[in-house]
Write a protein that holds these residues in place. Structure first.
Motif, PDB file in Angstrom:
ATOM      1  N   TRP A 123      51.613  63.430  15.830  1.00  0.00           N
ATOM      2  CA  TRP A 123      52.401  63.925  16.967  1.00  0.00           C
ATOM      3  C   TRP A 123      51.615  64.952  17.777  1.00  0.00           C
ATOM      4  CZ3 TRP A 123      56.062  61.659  19.351  1.00  0.00           C
ATOM      5  CH2 TRP A 123      56.919  60.795  18.679  1.00  0.00           C
ATOM      6  N   ILE A 124      50.692  65.660  17.137  1.00  0.00           N
ATOM      7  CA  ILE A 124      49.855  66.626  17.870  1.00  0.00           C
ATOM      8  C   ILE A 124      49.076  65.893  18.957  1.00  0.00           C
ATOM      9  CG2 ILE A 124      47.868  68.191  17.688  1.00  0.00           C
ATOM     10  CD1 ILE A 124      48.835  68.698  14.737  1.00  0.00           C
ATOM     11  N   ARG A 125      48.412  64.797  18.579  1.00  0.00           N
ATOM     12  CA  ARG A 125      47.640  64.041  19.561  1.00  0.00           C
ATOM     13  C   ARG A 125      48.544  63.354  20.577  1.00  0.00           C
ATOM     14  NH1 ARG A 125      43.297  60.447  16.452  1.00  0.00           N
ATOM     15  NH2 ARG A 125      45.208  59.491  15.659  1.00  0.00           N
ATOM     16  N   THR A 126      49.672  62.853  20.113  1.00  0.00           N
ATOM     17  CA  THR A 126      50.600  62.180  21.025  1.00  0.00           C
ATOM     18  C   THR A 126      51.074  63.140  22.109  1.00  0.00           C
ATOM     19  OG1 THR A 126      51.301  60.719  19.224  1.00  0.00           O
ATOM     20  CG2 THR A 126      52.742  60.843  21.152  1.00  0.00           C
ATOM     21  N   LEU A 127      51.456  64.329  21.724  1.00  0.00           N
ATOM     22  CA  LEU A 127      51.923  65.320  22.710  1.00  0.00           C
ATOM     23  C   LEU A 127      50.772  65.812  23.587  1.00  0.00           C
ATOM     24  CD1 LEU A 127      54.469  67.290  20.514  1.00  0.00           C
ATOM     25  CD2 LEU A 127      54.954  65.564  22.274  1.00  0.00           C
ATOM     26  N   ALA A 128      49.600  66.039  22.991  1.00  0.00           N
ATOM     27  CA  ALA A 128      48.452  66.515  23.779  1.00  0.00           C
ATOM     28  C   ALA A 128      48.028  65.473  24.811  1.00  0.00           C
ATOM     29  CB  ALA A 128      47.289  66.874  22.861  1.00  0.00           C
ATOM     30  N   TRP A 129      47.984  64.188  24.425  1.00  0.00           N
ATOM     31  CA  TRP A 129      47.597  63.162  25.396  1.00  0.00           C
ATOM     32  C   TRP A 129      48.675  62.958  26.454  1.00  0.00           C
ATOM     33  CZ3 TRP A 129      44.432  60.584  21.211  1.00  0.00           C
ATOM     34  CH2 TRP A 129      43.081  60.528  21.580  1.00  0.00           C
ATOM     35  N   THR A 130      49.915  63.143  26.075  1.00  0.00           N
ATOM     36  CA  THR A 130      50.991  63.046  27.068  1.00  0.00           C
ATOM     37  C   THR A 130      50.858  64.174  28.089  1.00  0.00           C
ATOM     38  OG1 THR A 130      52.450  61.992  25.454  1.00  0.00           O
ATOM     39  CG2 THR A 130      53.501  63.024  27.377  1.00  0.00           C
ATOM     40  N   LEU A 131      50.623  65.384  27.618  1.00  0.00           N
ATOM     41  CA  LEU A 131      50.421  66.516  28.530  1.00  0.00           C
ATOM     42  C   LEU A 131      49.186  66.306  29.403  1.00  0.00           C
ATOM     43  CD1 LEU A 131      51.278  69.521  26.185  1.00  0.00           C
ATOM     44  CD2 LEU A 131      52.624  68.665  28.134  1.00  0.00           C
ATOM     45  N   ARG A 132      48.110  65.791  28.807  1.00  0.00           N
ATOM     46  CA  ARG A 132      46.899  65.496  29.593  1.00  0.00           C
ATOM     47  C   ARG A 132      47.197  64.453  30.658  1.00  0.00           C
ATOM     48  NH1 ARG A 132      42.233  66.676  29.943  1.00  0.00           N
ATOM     49  NH2 ARG A 132      41.473  64.602  30.437  1.00  0.00           N
ATOM     50  N   GLY A 133      47.958  63.440  30.294  1.00  0.00           N
ATOM     51  CA  GLY A 133      48.306  62.406  31.263  1.00  0.00           C
ATOM     52  C   GLY A 133      49.050  62.992  32.451  1.00  0.00           C
ATOM     53  N   LEU A 134      50.016  63.842  32.163  1.00  0.00           N
ATOM     54  CA  LEU A 134      50.765  64.488  33.256  1.00  0.00           C
ATOM     55  C   LEU A 134      49.850  65.401  34.077  1.00  0.00           C
ATOM     56  CD1 LEU A 134      54.030  65.323  31.287  1.00  0.00           C
ATOM     57  CD2 LEU A 134      53.737  63.535  33.045  1.00  0.00           C
ATOM     58  N   LEU A 135      48.978  66.119  33.385  1.00  0.00           N
ATOM     59  CA  LEU A 135      48.049  67.012  34.075  1.00  0.00           C
ATOM     60  C   LEU A 135      47.111  66.239  35.001  1.00  0.00           C
ATOM     61  CD1 LEU A 135      46.906  69.916  34.409  1.00  0.00           C
ATOM     62  CD2 LEU A 135      45.404  69.409  32.467  1.00  0.00           C
ATOM     63  N   VAL A 136      46.513  65.165  34.513  1.00  0.00           N
ATOM     64  CA  VAL A 136      45.573  64.430  35.369  1.00  0.00           C
ATOM     65  C   VAL A 136      46.295  63.710  36.497  1.00  0.00           C
ATOM     66  CG1 VAL A 136      43.771  64.211  33.611  1.00  0.00           C
ATOM     67  CG2 VAL A 136      45.391  62.337  33.934  1.00  0.00           C
ATOM     68  N   LEU A 137      47.525  63.257  36.263  1.00  0.00           N
ATOM     69  CA  LEU A 137      48.286  62.670  37.374  1.00  0.00           C
ATOM     70  C   LEU A 137      48.535  63.722  38.453  1.00  0.00           C
ATOM     71  CD1 LEU A 137      50.876  60.370  35.570  1.00  0.00           C
ATOM     72  CD2 LEU A 137      48.994  59.657  37.071  1.00  0.00           C
ATOM     73  N   GLY A 138      48.842  64.948  38.029  1.00  0.00           N
ATOM     74  CA  GLY A 138      49.007  66.043  38.986  1.00  0.00           C
ATOM     75  C   GLY A 138      47.722  66.341  39.742  1.00  0.00           C
ATOM     76  N   MET A 139      46.598  66.304  39.033  1.00  0.00           N
ATOM     77  CA  MET A 139      45.303  66.537  39.690  1.00  0.00           C
ATOM     78  C   MET A 139      45.000  65.449  40.717  1.00  0.00           C
ATOM     79  SD  MET A 139      42.812  67.613  36.573  1.00  0.00           S
ATOM     80  CE  MET A 139      42.948  69.106  35.652  1.00  0.00           C
ATOM     81  N   VAL A 140      45.262  64.213  40.339  1.00  0.00           N
ATOM     82  CA  VAL A 140      45.025  63.108  41.268  1.00  0.00           C
ATOM     83  C   VAL A 140      45.939  63.251  42.473  1.00  0.00           C
ATOM     84  CG1 VAL A 140      45.256  60.605  41.573  1.00  0.00           C
ATOM     85  CG2 VAL A 140      44.115  61.511  39.535  1.00  0.00           C
ATOM     86  N   TRP A 141      47.197  63.586  42.250  1.00  0.00           N
ATOM     87  CA  TRP A 141      48.152  63.759  43.333  1.00  0.00           C
ATOM     88  C   TRP A 141      47.675  64.848  44.306  1.00  0.00           C
ATOM     89  CZ3 TRP A 141      51.580  61.819  46.323  1.00  0.00           C
ATOM     90  CH2 TRP A 141      52.377  62.637  47.096  1.00  0.00           C
ATOM     91  N   LEU A 142      47.252  65.987  43.750  1.00  0.00           N
ATOM     92  CA  LEU A 142      46.775  67.079  44.616  1.00  0.00           C
ATOM     93  C   LEU A 142      45.547  66.658  45.424  1.00  0.00           C
ATOM     94  CD1 LEU A 142      47.109  70.137  42.222  1.00  0.00           C
ATOM     95  CD2 LEU A 142      48.468  69.671  44.275  1.00  0.00           C
ATOM     96  N   THR A 143      44.716  65.818  44.845  1.00  0.00           N
ATOM     97  CA  THR A 143      43.482  65.382  45.503  1.00  0.00           C
ATOM     98  C   THR A 143      43.746  64.368  46.605  1.00  0.00           C
ATOM     99  OG1 THR A 143      42.254  65.817  43.466  1.00  0.00           O
ATOM    100  CG2 THR A 143      41.175  64.417  45.100  1.00  0.00           C
ATOM    101  N   ILE A 144      44.712  63.466  46.417  1.00  0.00           N
ATOM    102  CA  ILE A 144      44.921  62.402  47.385  1.00  0.00           C
ATOM    103  C   ILE A 144      45.943  62.727  48.479  1.00  0.00           C
ATOM    104  CG2 ILE A 144      44.224  60.608  45.777  1.00  0.00           C
ATOM    105  CD1 ILE A 144      47.206  59.839  45.516  1.00  0.00           C
ATOM    106  N   ARG A 145      46.744  63.753  48.268  1.00  0.00           N
ATOM    107  CA  ARG A 145      47.812  63.996  49.262  1.00  0.00           C
ATOM    108  C   ARG A 145      47.339  64.649  50.520  1.00  0.00           C
ATOM    109  NH1 ARG A 145      50.623  69.307  49.026  1.00  0.00           N
ATOM    110  NH2 ARG A 145      49.379  70.522  47.612  1.00  0.00           N
TER     111      ARG A 145
END
Length: 145
Positions: A123-145
């Motif tokens: 669950w540690i990795r599952t939660l960490a990768w989920t948070l990373r996924g949300l973080l990188v989606l936010g980074m991509v969003w900030l970059t493309i908007r």
């Protein structure tokens, strides 16, 4: 170049987020159903074959997370890149010190306690990768908007 690094990071992270949810919900729980007779062979094949699937994207993710600390789109803060790198470190440390030892124990045969610990600590990795996924989606969003 910075956008390419971010894109590679996002691709690797989102791929691994999908893999880890499948592993956590389906694959690891079903390991207990393999049976003792074939478990050692199954566990050895699992470890070998899984490394082909997760090794390359984990390496790409780690390398690009490190690069984002130095080369990143202007819209991405150093703190966001640092949070991403910290999550990668947590994932790698969890893998090395919690999940890999349990997989190695399976080479001696099925152990219910080791199996339960594998599912629980993953669950540690599952939660960490989920948070990373949300973080990188936010980074991509900030970059493309």
């Amino acid at each position: 170049m910075a956008e390419l690094v971010l894109l590679a990071n996002a691709g690797a992270t989102l791929f691994m987020a999908g893999v880890i949810w499948f592993v956590q919900i389906v694959h690891y729980p079903l390991m207990g159903s393999v049976g003792r007779t074939h478990f050692v062979s199954y566990a050895e094949s699992h470890s070998r074959l899984t490394s082909y699937v997760v090794g390359p994207p984990m390496l790409v993710e780690a390398a690009t997370a490190a690069l984002l600390l130095v080369i990143r789109p202007a819209e991405i803060s150093f703190l966001a890149a640092l949070a991403g790198a910290a999550l990668v470190a947590a994932i790698w440390l969890s893998t090395a010190f919690l999940q890999v030892p349990r997989h190695e124990a399976f080479g001696r045969g099925y152990d219910r306690r080791e199996h339960g610990a594998l599912v629980a600590t993953n669950w540690i990795r599952t939660l960490a990768w989920t948070l990373r996924g949300l973080l990188v989606l936010g980074m991509v969003w900030l970059t493309i908007r």
